[in-house]
Structure formats: structure tokens, C-alpha cells
Motif scaffolding. Sequence first.
Motif, PDB file in Angstrom:
ATOM      1  N   LYS A 109       0.511  -1.217  -0.287  1.00 29.21           N
ATOM      2  CA  LYS A 109      -0.029  -0.123   0.029  1.00 29.21           C
ATOM      3  C   LYS A 109       1.029   0.886  -0.127  1.00 29.21           C
ATOM      4  CE  LYS A 109      -3.745  -1.624   2.329  1.00 29.21           C
ATOM      5  NZ  LYS A 109      -4.870  -2.283   3.849  1.00 29.21           N
ATOM      6  N   LEU A 110       0.520   2.165  -0.894  1.00 34.60           N
ATOM      7  CA  LEU A 110       1.239   3.439  -1.258  1.00 34.60           C
ATOM      8  C   LEU A 110       0.867   4.643  -1.541  1.00 34.60           C
ATOM      9  CD1 LEU A 110       3.874   2.079  -4.052  1.00 34.60           C
ATOM     10  CD2 LEU A 110       4.281   2.287  -1.334  1.00 34.60           C
ATOM     11  N   ASP A 111       0.895   5.437  -0.758  1.00 28.83           N
ATOM     12  CA  ASP A 111      -0.007   6.608  -0.737  1.00 28.83           C
ATOM     13  C   ASP A 111       0.203   7.059  -2.076  1.00 28.83           C
ATOM     14  OD1 ASP A 111      -1.453   8.768  -0.040  1.00 28.83           O
ATOM     15  OD2 ASP A 111      -0.515   9.937   1.165  1.00 28.83           O
ATOM     16  N   THR A 112      -0.042   7.523  -2.935  1.00 31.65           N
ATOM     17  CA  THR A 112       0.771   7.985  -4.160  1.00 31.65           C
ATOM     18  C   THR A 112      -0.509   8.926  -4.862  1.00 31.65           C
ATOM     19  OG1 THR A 112       1.822   5.084  -5.045  1.00 31.65           O
ATOM     20  CG2 THR A 112       0.624   7.532  -6.745  1.00 31.65           C
ATOM     21  N   ARG A 113      -0.288  10.231  -5.156  1.00 34.20           N
ATOM     22  CA  ARG A 113      -1.501  10.440  -6.069  1.00 34.20           C
ATOM     23  C   ARG A 113      -0.757  11.288  -6.976  1.00 34.20           C
ATOM     24  NH1 ARG A 113      -0.757  14.500  -0.302  1.00 34.20           N
ATOM     25  NH2 ARG A 113      -1.084  12.547   0.280  1.00 34.20           N
ATOM     26  N   LEU A 114      -1.602  12.230  -7.536  1.00 34.52           N
ATOM     27  CA  LEU A 114      -0.872  13.380  -8.490  1.00 34.52           C
ATOM     28  C   LEU A 114       0.071  14.312  -8.019  1.00 34.52           C
ATOM     29  CD1 LEU A 114      -1.307  14.365 -11.585  1.00 34.52           C
ATOM     30  CD2 LEU A 114      -2.509  15.780 -10.568  1.00 34.52           C
ATOM     31  N   MET A 115       1.661  13.753  -8.915  1.00 32.96           N
ATOM     32  CA  MET A 115       2.292  14.416  -8.908  1.00 32.96           C
ATOM     33  C   MET A 115       3.415  13.820  -7.289  1.00 32.96           C
ATOM     34  SD  MET A 115       2.591  16.466 -11.847  1.00 32.96           S
ATOM     35  CE  MET A 115       3.931  16.797 -11.041  1.00 32.96           C
ATOM     36  N   ARG A 116       3.052  13.339  -6.748  1.00 26.89           N
ATOM     37  CA  ARG A 116       3.220  12.090  -6.128  1.00 26.89           C
ATOM     38  C   ARG A 116       3.691  11.246  -6.069  1.00 26.89           C
ATOM     39  NH1 ARG A 116       2.419  10.682   0.066  1.00 26.89           N
ATOM     40  NH2 ARG A 116       3.845  11.662   1.498  1.00 26.89           N
ATOM     41  N   VAL A 117       5.162  10.972  -6.032  1.00 30.64           N
ATOM     42  CA  VAL A 117       5.537   9.764  -7.096  1.00 30.64           C
ATOM     43  C   VAL A 117       6.840   8.980  -5.568  1.00 30.64           C
ATOM     44  CG1 VAL A 117       6.995   8.298  -8.381  1.00 30.64           C
ATOM     45  CG2 VAL A 117       6.081  10.840  -8.978  1.00 30.64           C
ATOM     46  N   PRO A 118       6.259   7.802  -5.132  1.00 32.88           N
ATOM     47  CA  PRO A 118       6.870   6.536  -4.354  1.00 32.88           C
ATOM     48  C   PRO A 118       8.401   5.869  -4.990  1.00 32.88           C
ATOM     49  CG  PRO A 118       5.418   5.230  -5.527  1.00 32.88           C
ATOM     50  CD  PRO A 118       4.953   6.464  -5.338  1.00 32.88           C
ATOM     51  N   VAL A 119       9.508   6.441  -4.576  1.00 34.94           N
ATOM     52  CA  VAL A 119      10.205   6.134  -5.326  1.00 34.94           C
ATOM     53  C   VAL A 119      11.647   5.600  -4.793  1.00 34.94           C
ATOM     54  CG1 VAL A 119      10.460   8.048  -7.573  1.00 34.94           C
ATOM     55  CG2 VAL A 119      11.505   8.221  -4.654  1.00 34.94           C
ATOM     56  N   ALA A 120      11.823   5.605  -3.430  1.00 37.94           N
ATOM     57  CA  ALA A 120      12.770   4.549  -2.686  1.00 37.94           C
ATOM     58  C   ALA A 120      12.570   4.642  -1.386  1.00 37.94           C
ATOM     59  CB  ALA A 120      14.430   5.454  -2.863  1.00 37.94           C
ATOM     60  N   LEU A 121      12.818   3.792  -1.136  1.00 41.92           N
ATOM     61  CA  LEU A 121      12.889   2.828   0.342  1.00 41.92           C
ATOM     62  C   LEU A 121      13.849   3.625   1.647  1.00 41.92           C
ATOM     63  CD1 LEU A 121      11.190   0.749   1.452  1.00 41.92           C
ATOM     64  CD2 LEU A 121      11.968  -0.562   2.105  1.00 41.92           C
ATOM     65  N   ARG A 122      13.554   4.526   2.914  1.00 43.21           N
ATOM     66  CA  ARG A 122      13.833   4.752   3.221  1.00 43.21           C
ATOM     67  C   ARG A 122      14.434   3.690   4.344  1.00 43.21           C
ATOM     68  NH1 ARG A 122      10.825  10.648   5.293  1.00 43.21           N
ATOM     69  NH2 ARG A 122      11.457  11.367   3.537  1.00 43.21           N
ATOM     70  N   GLU A 123      15.510   4.003   5.554  1.00 48.54           N
ATOM     71  CA  GLU A 123      16.161   3.480   6.332  1.00 48.54           C
ATOM     72  C   GLU A 123      15.547   2.809   7.201  1.00 48.54           C
ATOM     73  OE1 GLU A 123      19.819   4.454   7.693  1.00 48.54           O
ATOM     74  OE2 GLU A 123      19.196   6.676   7.799  1.00 48.54           O
ATOM     75  N   ASP A 124      14.824   3.853   7.606  1.00 58.58           N
ATOM     76  CA  ASP A 124      13.616   3.693   8.555  1.00 58.58           C
ATOM     77  C   ASP A 124      13.126   3.292   8.407  1.00 58.58           C
ATOM     78  OD1 ASP A 124      12.084   5.441   7.297  1.00 58.58           O
ATOM     79  OD2 ASP A 124      12.366   6.871   9.717  1.00 58.58           O
TER      80      ASP A 124
END
Length: 450
Positions: free
Chosen positions: A148-163
Amino acid sequence: MTTFTVTLVLVVAAAGLLRWRRPAWYWMTFGVTLATLRVLVRYASVMDACGLTVPPSRWRLALARVTNRPVPDSRPPRILRLRPTRTGLVLRLGLRPGQDAFDVAAASDRLRHSFSMYGVTSREVRSGVVELRMTGYDILKRVQMPAKLDTRLMRVPVALREDGSVHYRDYRAVPHALTLGATESGKSVYQRNLVAGLASMDVALVGIDCKQGVELFPLARRFSALADNPDTAADLLDALVSRMEGVYQLIRAEQRITAAVPDAEIAADIWDLPAHLRPVPVVVLVDEVAELALSTKKNDPRRDHIVKALVRLAQLGRAAGIYLEICGQRFGSELGDGITMLRAQLTGRTAHRVNDETSAKMAFGDISPDAVLAAIQIPAELRGLAVAGDSTGGWHRIRAPHTSLRQAVNICNRHADRTPALPELAPFRPELTRSSEAPVPLSKTAPATA
């Protein structure tokens, strides 16, 4: 007893095998329970050893003297919530009077060792409340984005953070960004994730790839305009500046500021316009900015013209819905006049592995010295690992999931019908002829066919 011993040995062996081969599975089956118990049992002693306790208050000391009771112990922060996640634990603490969020952040490394966790990061939720995000294993070694990703217009999930949280490229919050990285550092994969994420959105993609188009032209079906040499790039940037000026005229025409117009309806950028009048936003991807800024001539009119157009777009393009994504191996004053001014407008900063400290300072020297140190410590074998920050001084280690060029091509082809035709950029629309549609080598190192 023999059956119990054999079962116990098998369980321990299975846990050890999972921890070695599938750390994520181990965490979900055994690790989360063991870590929760470890945190709860050791909490008071660990906080005391890390200096995160406060002495008892005066009224408690007075009450102990009056009632002839032992002197109360020092108090650690209150545990407000302990929540397990798929990658670790989230511990929310209520600070005692006299404690500061910086004290918890400074003790993060000691907490990591004391609780036997892989990593611990802290952030202040609000005044008096701090959240510790603890990871149970190296989640950046094999990146798996959550379902589940919080994707919306002009908001792109591109990577995973270390936390364990998701790193989003939010163009509404951070309009322009700079991405640096040496050869084979994972910069191209990061860019592919951006294009793949934007491909399914109602947005126009514009690419400038002066390496003869080897990075962006395979994705041409989803691009509204492409340029593969500095001359074409100069004309394309002029067209973008003209579009920006036209969008500003549209906004001015729709403002109509009178006493009868509600405050919420006064337009200052494209997102304040009605949906039927709103121009499509444009994301401009520059693959190698040095090819645009470098010149063999001391005074090159074309080079100065390109840099000036980029600076104008960076300064004025946000309200017109034009966003810059600039990539390069180096980005400093040696590229000539105007580069420092351009860098100052690029709020988002991402640095992959760099070859020298100077390159890291180009990205984070004016933001955070700690981010510079983290960027130069990225090992060469961890491609895709990067440090991401912004002008606020905050930074995170991130790693993008591996996306091959074939996967990115398939995604762009699947969403080719979303490619808008912009009149200003029509001369730069890539031509998809039969020869360009024929199978071509998609690897950088693939030999050319005759």
C-alpha cells in the motif's frame, strides 16, 4: 523430552536459516516478538544507562520522606505506544520535564546496540513527544516496497528509507530537485523509477538527454518532447519558457479579484484554476546537466542561453506547473556562470555514491554537514544507495528498488495513451517510426547491431 528437544532444535535451526536467507520472513515470524519483549524488559535500564532519565520531582521526594519510604528512582520517558511494523518497531515516547528531543536523537546509536536492533532513528512528533523508528534488519540490502502506497498526482514513491518508511518525490512540496551520482552509482535506476511512477499520471514528461538519448529515448512513447543534443535542448527550453509565460497569462485572466470572489477561488498557480481550465503539469528531466553547461569556448552564447533558461524555469516555473529534475555526476562552479544560482533553486537534493568529497558538498554543503559525511561513506558495491535531503536540513538514507530498462519501457508503453500533445512542444515530439519501433539493444553495454 526427546520430541521436545528435536522440535526445539528444528525451530531454532529454521529461525537461524530464515534470519540468514530471508530476514524479512524471520522478522515477521520470530523477530518482532523477540524484539518487543527485549524492548519492554530492558527499557528502564537502557534509558538509565543512556542518560535519558530525570531525577524524581521534589514533591515525590517530600512524599517519600513523609511516608518513610525509599527514595524513588529516576524516571525514563513514558511509553505512549509500541507498534510493530513489517520492518521493525515504532516506539512513541512522552518526554519528562527537562528532557529534549535532541537528547533522544543523540542517544540513537546507543539505543540501537542496547535493544539489539539494526537501526534506530528519532523524530519529534510534537512538543514533548518523540517517535523512535527501529528497524530489525537491513531493509536497504534488498528493497521491497510495501503493497500500500500513498500515491497521488505529482507524488511518486521512488525509494525506501532506512527507517522503513517510503520516500516520495512530491513535486507539489519540492518543485525542483538535483540528483548527483558517479558512474554506476544507481542514478539511472532512480530516474527510471521516477519516470515509471509518473507514467500513470496525467502529466507531461519532457526529456533532455545529451548522451545521444541512450537513457530516455527508449521511453519515448510516454514523453511529450525529447532532445538529444544541446542545440535542440536550447530550442526546447525556449519553448518551455514560452509555455510558462502563456500559463501565467491564463492565470491572470482567471483571477478577477473582486470583493465578491471568495478567497479560496483566487488563483495564484495552476492548482487554483478550475479543473477544466488547468494546464497539464510538466516534469522536465535533464539526464546529464554537464553536457548542457560545459563548453570549450570561453564565451559560448548557446551555453549561456541554456543556463539562463534553466534558471528562469527554476525560479518561475512552479506556479506554471513546470518542475525540474536535474541529474549529473558533478554540479559546481566549474560548470560556469549561473550554475550556483541554478543550484540554489533546486530544493530537493539526492546524492548517490560520489567519487570525492567535493561532489558531496555540491549537494549538501549548504544544507547539512552530516549529509555530506553520509554521502561519501556509501560503498561502491551498494548501487542505488543514496542520501536524500532538502533545504530544511533533514536527510535520509534511501535506496530505490531495481527497475530494469525493459521494465520501465513496458510501463511507458502501457501508459502511452496518457501522453499529452502540447502545442508549444509539438516540434520536439519524438517520432516513433517503424525503424525506431524495431527491437534495439536496451543495455548500455550492448553491442550495436549492423
